[in-house]
Design a protein around this motif. Structure first.
Motif, PDB file in Angstrom:
ATOM      1  N   TYR A  65      -7.026  -2.908  -0.454  1.00  0.00           N
ATOM      2  CA  TYR A  65      -6.414  -1.701  -1.054  1.00  0.00           C
ATOM      3  C   TYR A  65      -4.883  -1.803  -1.012  1.00  0.00           C
ATOM      4  CZ  TYR A  65     -11.159  -0.024  -0.834  1.00  0.00           C
ATOM      5  OH  TYR A  65     -12.506   0.089  -1.018  1.00  0.00           O
ATOM      6  N   ILE A  66      -4.406  -2.407   0.047  1.00  0.00           N
ATOM      7  CA  ILE A  66      -2.949  -2.608   0.171  1.00  0.00           C
ATOM      8  C   ILE A  66      -2.458  -3.497  -0.984  1.00  0.00           C
ATOM      9  CG2 ILE A  66      -1.207  -3.795   1.593  1.00  0.00           C
ATOM     10  CD1 ILE A  66      -2.924  -2.739   4.052  1.00  0.00           C
ATOM     11  N   ASP A  67      -3.207  -4.563  -1.271  1.00  0.00           N
ATOM     12  CA  ASP A  67      -2.834  -5.466  -2.369  1.00  0.00           C
ATOM     13  C   ASP A  67      -2.808  -4.719  -3.702  1.00  0.00           C
ATOM     14  OD1 ASP A  67      -2.781  -7.414  -0.516  1.00  0.00           O
ATOM     15  OD2 ASP A  67      -4.307  -8.694  -1.430  1.00  0.00           O
ATOM     16  N   TYR A  68      -3.831  -3.881  -3.907  1.00  0.00           N
ATOM     17  CA  TYR A  68      -3.911  -3.144  -5.166  1.00  0.00           C
ATOM     18  C   TYR A  68      -2.687  -2.231  -5.315  1.00  0.00           C
ATOM     19  CZ  TYR A  68      -5.551  -0.022  -8.800  1.00  0.00           C
ATOM     20  OH  TYR A  68      -5.635   0.729  -9.939  1.00  0.00           O
ATOM     21  N   VAL A  69      -2.347  -1.528  -4.223  1.00  0.00           N
ATOM     22  CA  VAL A  69      -1.215  -0.592  -4.267  1.00  0.00           C
ATOM     23  C   VAL A  69       0.108  -1.351  -4.446  1.00  0.00           C
ATOM     24  CG1 VAL A  69       0.098   1.064  -2.866  1.00  0.00           C
ATOM     25  CG2 VAL A  69      -2.386   1.244  -2.996  1.00  0.00           C
ATOM     26  N   GLU A  70       0.239  -2.490  -3.766  1.00  0.00           N
ATOM     27  CA  GLU A  70       1.496  -3.248  -3.908  1.00  0.00           C
ATOM     28  C   GLU A  70       1.633  -3.791  -5.341  1.00  0.00           C
ATOM     29  OE1 GLU A  70       2.735  -5.483  -0.493  1.00  0.00           O
ATOM     30  OE2 GLU A  70       3.691  -6.996  -1.741  1.00  0.00           O
ATOM     31  N   SER A  71       0.504  -4.216  -5.934  1.00  0.00           N
ATOM     32  CA  SER A  71       0.552  -4.669  -7.335  1.00  0.00           C
ATOM     33  C   SER A  71       0.989  -3.529  -8.243  1.00  0.00           C
ATOM     34  CB  SER A  71      -0.818  -5.154  -7.818  1.00  0.00           C
ATOM     35  OG  SER A  71      -1.257  -6.191  -7.024  1.00  0.00           O
ATOM     36  N   LEU A  72       0.413  -2.339  -7.980  1.00  0.00           N
ATOM     37  CA  LEU A  72       0.808  -1.172  -8.783  1.00  0.00           C
ATOM     38  C   LEU A  72       2.301  -0.879  -8.615  1.00  0.00           C
ATOM     39  CD1 LEU A  72      -1.894   1.647  -8.370  1.00  0.00           C
ATOM     40  CD2 LEU A  72      -1.092   0.591 -10.483  1.00  0.00           C
ATOM     41  N   ALA A  73       2.771  -0.964  -7.380  1.00  0.00           N
ATOM     42  CA  ALA A  73       4.198  -0.695  -7.118  1.00  0.00           C
ATOM     43  C   ALA A  73       5.063  -1.648  -7.946  1.00  0.00           C
ATOM     44  CB  ALA A  73       4.507  -0.836  -5.628  1.00  0.00           C
ATOM     45  N   MET A  74       4.693  -2.929  -7.965  1.00  0.00           N
ATOM     46  CA  MET A  74       5.488  -3.908  -8.732  1.00  0.00           C
ATOM     47  C   MET A  74       5.431  -3.599 -10.225  1.00  0.00           C
ATOM     48  SD  MET A  74       5.007  -7.542  -6.778  1.00  0.00           S
ATOM     49  CE  MET A  74       3.269  -7.513  -6.366  1.00  0.00           C
ATOM     50  N   GLU A  75       4.231  -3.272 -10.712  1.00  0.00           N
ATOM     51  CA  GLU A  75       4.090  -2.971 -12.148  1.00  0.00           C
ATOM     52  C   GLU A  75       4.909  -1.741 -12.528  1.00  0.00           C
ATOM     53  OE1 GLU A  75       2.876  -5.008 -14.375  1.00  0.00           O
ATOM     54  OE2 GLU A  75       2.556  -6.279 -12.626  1.00  0.00           O
ATOM     55  N   LEU A  76       4.847  -0.721 -11.687  1.00  0.00           N
ATOM     56  CA  LEU A  76       5.587   0.519 -11.981  1.00  0.00           C
ATOM     57  C   LEU A  76       7.097   0.264 -11.995  1.00  0.00           C
ATOM     58  CD1 LEU A  76       3.403   2.880  -9.773  1.00  0.00           C
ATOM     59  CD2 LEU A  76       3.825   3.227 -12.232  1.00  0.00           C
ATOM     60  N   ILE A  77       7.565  -0.512 -11.035  1.00  0.00           N
ATOM     61  CA  ILE A  77       9.010  -0.804 -10.979  1.00  0.00           C
ATOM     62  C   ILE A  77       9.420  -1.624 -12.204  1.00  0.00           C
ATOM     63  CG2 ILE A  77      10.778  -2.141  -9.706  1.00  0.00           C
ATOM     64  CD1 ILE A  77      10.226   0.491  -8.361  1.00  0.00           C
ATOM     65  N   LYS A  78       8.600  -2.593 -12.592  1.00  0.00           N
ATOM     66  CA  LYS A  78       8.935  -3.422 -13.763  1.00  0.00           C
ATOM     67  C   LYS A  78       9.000  -2.555 -15.019  1.00  0.00           C
ATOM     68  CE  LYS A  78       5.862  -6.808 -12.680  1.00  0.00           C
ATOM     69  NZ  LYS A  78       5.052  -8.001 -12.952  1.00  0.00           N
ATOM     70  N   LYS A  79       8.069  -1.626 -15.116  1.00  0.00           N
ATOM     71  CA  LYS A  79       8.058  -0.743 -16.301  1.00  0.00           C
ATOM     72  C   LYS A  79       9.271   0.193 -16.293  1.00  0.00           C
ATOM     73  CE  LYS A  79       4.663   1.863 -18.891  1.00  0.00           C
ATOM     74  NZ  LYS A  79       5.006   2.376 -19.923  1.00  0.00           N
ATOM     75  N   LEU A  80       9.547   0.724 -15.120  1.00  0.00           N
ATOM     76  CA  LEU A  80      10.664   1.665 -14.978  1.00  0.00           C
ATOM     77  C   LEU A  80      11.991   1.042 -15.421  1.00  0.00           C
ATOM     78  CD1 LEU A  80      10.949   4.545 -13.895  1.00  0.00           C
ATOM     79  CD2 LEU A  80      11.090   3.603 -11.586  1.00  0.00           C
TER      80      LEU A  80
END
Ligand code: DSN
Length: 434
Positions: A65-80
């Motif tokens: 779950y940590i991996d999933y959340v960290e991937s989301l964090a990276m995707e969100l920052i890249k989009k932002l």
């Protein structure tokens, strides 16, 4: 000391702090208040775990779950930020900068940055000052870099391009650190990038203060203007947890930055903060434009109102500010230390700050001539230009009229009664609670 008594005192001090901030005006430019969801993530079990390495290449179990959340964090920052690569592991802005030093320089190399007196940050500081005194700034003391200064134009409160380019040609830096802790206006990124390219130097923009404004489209986008890398902390105008991040479009540099972060600088990268960062990034994607516009509007309104109340507001001829910050010159009002303490008694929390001309007039960091005000937190609580005029009146009452700060504290508390919840989020909720 009785351990149980100490235990209870810690908990009750936190409650008292919450109550204090709930009836105050928190105006430290490097702070903000996070949403209840960000705070929930900060207290989650993620904060008890390890996940060394990169997502998919962890050296620990139990991380799905940590991996999933960290991937989301990276995707969100890249989009932002519209970028190709993001590392969300640095645990602070200082560590983010250190990862760039580690990746892009060798000890002994020259790095150029603004001095602290002109808005630079301690992480950009040298080992020793011009008189040989120990300073211990991160660039010098930790990475062993030879720090030379970017030239500053006090009148325009910005980098002096011509003098800086001359210095770049003389000192041949490997890295230019732009951005900083006192930043009223966008900096000349394009101009310095062009000069840096001609001498083979990389450019990093430390966006710790303005990352939330950049995300909301209200401040320069350094990577689009040519900077190689952008570092930032995630708790100033970016209203997330105390953490850091690095972004770039340069794959080669990114691979080095990843290695600098792990196994270079981090073992535990504070997984609760990564989750909280993902939530704040989602909030900024949804509400960032509206929030950033309100922040800059409030900063301008506050600056104008303070000017009208009789304060010396820095950069009047330039419209005072284009960021979340307002700078006051309080040399004539007894100096930054005295003003900061008086305001604190009135429950107005603000920090004293060096102004570019302070050293020349014999002031130092303990009692500088300035106050640096930030409006991000008041904006997040829902305040607007009308409230900024009220706030300016409180400053006048305390610092110019000499009114009893305790009386002003009561007025502050009255104003705060209508501003108790955190806005610009999916689920609004109380500001100063667990
Ligand atoms: N020292 C902080 C500031 O107030 O700008 C940044 O880390």
């Amino acid at each position: 000391m009785d351990p149980e008594d100490a235990y209870r005192r810690v908990l009750s001090s936190i409650e008292e702090h919450h109550r204090w901030f709930d009836s105050s005006l928190p105006m430290i430019a490097s702070e903000n208040v996070a949403s209840p969801a960000v705070r929930r993530a900060m207290t989650s079990d993620f904060g008890h775990r390890y996940a060394e390495g990169w997502v998919g290449e962890r050296v620990y179990a139990g991380t799905k779950y940590i991996d999933y959340v960290e991937s989301l964090a990276m995707e969100l920052i890249k989009k932002l930020y519209g970028v190709k690569f993001a590392d969300v592991r640095p645990i602070s802005g200082v560590v983010a900068n250190l990862s760039v030093y580690t990746a892009l320089t060798q000890p002994g190399d020259v790095v150029m940055a603004l001095p602290i007196t002109k808005g630079g940050h301690i992480s950009m500081g040298p080992l020793k000052g011009s008189k040989g005194q120990f300073i211990g700034g991160t660039a010098g003391a930790v990475r062993g870099l030879d720090v030379k200064y970017i030239a500053f134009d006090d009148e325009n409160m910005n980098i002096d391009v011509d003098r800086t380019i001359n210095r770049m040609e003389k000192y041949k830096p490997k890295l230019i650190m732009m951005g900083g802790s006192v930043i009223l206006f966008p900096q000349p990124v394009k101009e310095l990038v062009e000069a840096a390219k001609s001498i083979g130097a990389a450019v990093n923009y430390d966006a710790a203060h303005v990352a939330g404004l950049i995300a909301g489209g209200k401040f320069q986008r350094p990577l689009e203007e040519g900077a190689d890398v952008m570092t930032f902390s995630t708790h100033k105008t970016f209203f997330g947890p105390q953490h850091g991040a690095v972004i770039t479009n340069d794959e080669e540099k990114f691979e080095l930055i990843k290695l600098a972060n792990f196994p270079g600088l981090l073992s535990n990268h504070h997984l609760h903060a990564v989750a909280a960062l993902a939530i704040a990034a989602a909030e900024l994607l949804a509400f960032g434009k509206e929030y950033a516009e309100a922040v800059v509007k409030n900063a301008k309104a506050l600056a104008q109102a303070l000017h009208d109340e009789g304060f010396k507001v820095v950069a009047e001829h330039l419209g005072f500010t284009e960021s979340h910050q307002v700078l006051l010159d309080v040399d004539d009002l007894g100096g930054g230390y005295k003003c900061e303490k008086l305001l604190e008694e009135a429950n107005i929390i603000v920090n004293r700050n060096l102004l570019p001309w302070d050293i020349k007039r014999g002031r130092g960091f303990k009692d500088p001539g300035g106050l640096r005000l930030g409006v991000s937190e008041l904006t997040r609580l829902g305040m607007g230009p009308d409230e900024m005029r009220e706030v300016a009146k409180f400053y006048r009452e305390v610092l110019i009229d000499g009114k009893d700060p305790k009386e002003v504290a009561r007025e502050v508390s009255e104003l705060r009664k209508d501003f108790k919840t955190v806005k610009y989020t999916f689920e609004e909720g109380p500001a100063y609670e667990y």
